[in-house]
Design a protein around this motif. Structure first.
Motif, PDB file in Angstrom:
ATOM      1  N   LEU A 144      59.452 -14.419  24.391  1.00  0.00           N
ATOM      2  CA  LEU A 144      58.342 -14.327  23.444  1.00  0.00           C
ATOM      3  C   LEU A 144      57.015 -14.451  24.184  1.00  0.00           C
ATOM      4  O   LEU A 144      56.080 -13.672  23.955  1.00  0.00           O
ATOM      5  N   LEU A 171      64.772 -17.101  24.974  1.00  0.00           N
ATOM      6  CA  LEU A 171      64.055 -16.484  23.863  1.00  0.00           C
ATOM      7  C   LEU A 171      62.589 -16.912  23.834  1.00  0.00           C
ATOM      8  O   LEU A 171      61.694 -16.094  23.624  1.00  0.00           O
ATOM      9  N   ASN A 223      67.050 -16.488  13.689  1.00  0.00           N
ATOM     10  CA  ASN A 223      66.314 -15.334  13.149  1.00  0.00           C
ATOM     11  C   ASN A 223      66.878 -14.009  13.667  1.00  0.00           C
ATOM     12  O   ASN A 223      66.440 -12.942  13.262  1.00  0.00           O
ATOM     13  N   ALA A 269      66.672 -13.097  16.845  1.00  0.00           N
ATOM     14  CA  ALA A 269      65.787 -12.614  17.900  1.00  0.00           C
ATOM     15  C   ALA A 269      66.584 -12.276  19.151  1.00  0.00           C
ATOM     16  O   ALA A 269      67.646 -12.843  19.421  1.00  0.00           O
ATOM     17  N   MET A 307      64.521 -19.081  16.731  1.00  0.00           N
ATOM     18  CA  MET A 307      64.557 -17.671  17.102  1.00  0.00           C
ATOM     19  C   MET A 307      65.971 -17.125  17.102  1.00  0.00           C
ATOM     20  O   MET A 307      66.217 -15.994  16.657  1.00  0.00           O
ATOM     21  N   PRO A 366      61.693 -10.659  20.514  1.00  0.00           N
ATOM     22  CA  PRO A 366      61.647 -12.108  20.310  1.00  0.00           C
ATOM     23  C   PRO A 366      60.608 -12.511  19.256  1.00  0.00           C
ATOM     24  O   PRO A 366      59.404 -12.469  19.497  1.00  0.00           O
ATOM     25  N   HIS A 367      61.095 -12.877  18.080  1.00  0.00           N
ATOM     26  CA  HIS A 367      60.198 -13.293  16.999  1.00  0.00           C
ATOM     27  C   HIS A 367      60.743 -14.554  16.333  1.00  0.00           C
ATOM     28  O   HIS A 367      61.956 -14.734  16.207  1.00  0.00           O
ATOM     29  N   LYS A 381      61.213  -9.548  11.664  1.00  0.00           N
ATOM     30  CA  LYS A 381      61.365  -8.562  12.733  1.00  0.00           C
ATOM     31  C   LYS A 381      60.043  -8.108  13.343  1.00  0.00           C
ATOM     32  O   LYS A 381      60.026  -7.210  14.181  1.00  0.00           O
ATOM     33  N   ASP A 434      54.146 -16.592  16.228  1.00  0.00           N
ATOM     34  CA  ASP A 434      54.490 -16.096  17.559  1.00  0.00           C
ATOM     35  C   ASP A 434      53.298 -16.235  18.504  1.00  0.00           C
ATOM     36  O   ASP A 434      53.437 -16.650  19.659  1.00  0.00           O
TER      37      ASP A 434
END
Length: 254
Positions: free
Chosen positions: A218, A214, A169, A171, A166, A176-177, A181, A187
């Protein structure tokens, strides 16, 4: 019971048919969450049809298909039957708009899902370390030893990997992915895995999630999504229990 649908479904279509054991969320829950989030019409066959269990058994015994699944869950979409959670979600991802459009992105999402599958298998084997055909009470000594290693080494290792994915990425706590995006089925699957582990190991997860912001964000964000929030409050959501993948035995959690 009629198949569920919602305004999110892009067009009327024949419902997906999900085959899984009634009475437990189990591995079938990973597929349900994707279908619920997308507002896709589906039938939970064994729970909703009087003949559901017979239909599922027939397909498992290859009476209804030349490509039988080893075990539930499996999904039927017209003439297509797909088994194994990761394969089902790989199939559904683009159809439900829960996967990246690019080949590289789709494969990366699939890889993450396979890692989640490994994580879930290890969680299950904590309470069945000797054999799935034995009762937990027949392997408690081995389960205590397995739980110690799972709590101390394996859960942190998996959570750290998801946290790093994450972070790479880009995030944030507000977005939070794991991939890209926007929300993907990965997820949703990580949400359910964290939810299950928090049920099975509340003390351990309470400590570990504090240092994985993170992953924690999520889990919280998915739980608040309108479709998921409504599903979790509905009678379609089956509670965790001591017959499923994630089981709470207090002696295994310290």
């Amino acid at each position: 019971m009629p198949a569920r649908t919602s305004a999110k479904a892009s067009r009327p279509r024949k419902p997906y048919e999900l085959f899984y054991w009634p009475g437990i969320p189990g591995r079938g829950e990973y597929v349900r969450l994707a279908l619920e989030e997308a507002g896709a019409p589906y039938i939970d066959v064994a729970r909703e049809r009087d003949t559901g269990m017979e239909e599922m058994t027939a397909l498992l015994e290859a009476e209804g298909t030349k490509r039988p699944s080893f075990a539930p869950p499996f999904l039927r979409d017209g003439r297509v039957i797909v088994g194994q959670v990761a394969a089902i979600l790989f199939y559904l991802g683009p159809r439900l708009r829960l996967a990246p459009k690019s080949e590289a992105g789709a494969l990366w999402t699939h890889q993450i899902e396979l890692t989640i599958t490994d994580f879930v298998a290890e969680a299950h084997d904590v309470h069945h370390p000797v054999g799935v055909g034995l009762y937990y009470e027949d392997q408690k000594k081995e389960a205590l030893r397995r739980a110690e290693e799972f709590r101390g080494a394996r859960i942190p290792k998996f959570l750290d990997w998801f946290e790093a994915v994450m972070d790479m990425n880009g995030a944030t706590k507000r977005a939070p992915h794991l991939v890209g995006k926007s929300l993907t089925y990965a997820d949703l699957s990580l949400f359910h895995t964290v939810d299950g582990l928090a049920y099975a190991f509340p003390k351990t997860m309470g400590r570990l999630l504090r240092s994985r912001p993170l992953v924690s964000s999520l889990h919280a964000a998915v739980k608040k999504r309108p479709s998921i929030k409504a599903y979790l409050k509905s009678d379609r959501r089956q509670p965790f229990n001591e017959n499923g993948l994630f089981r709470h035995y207090p002696e295994l959690d310290k």
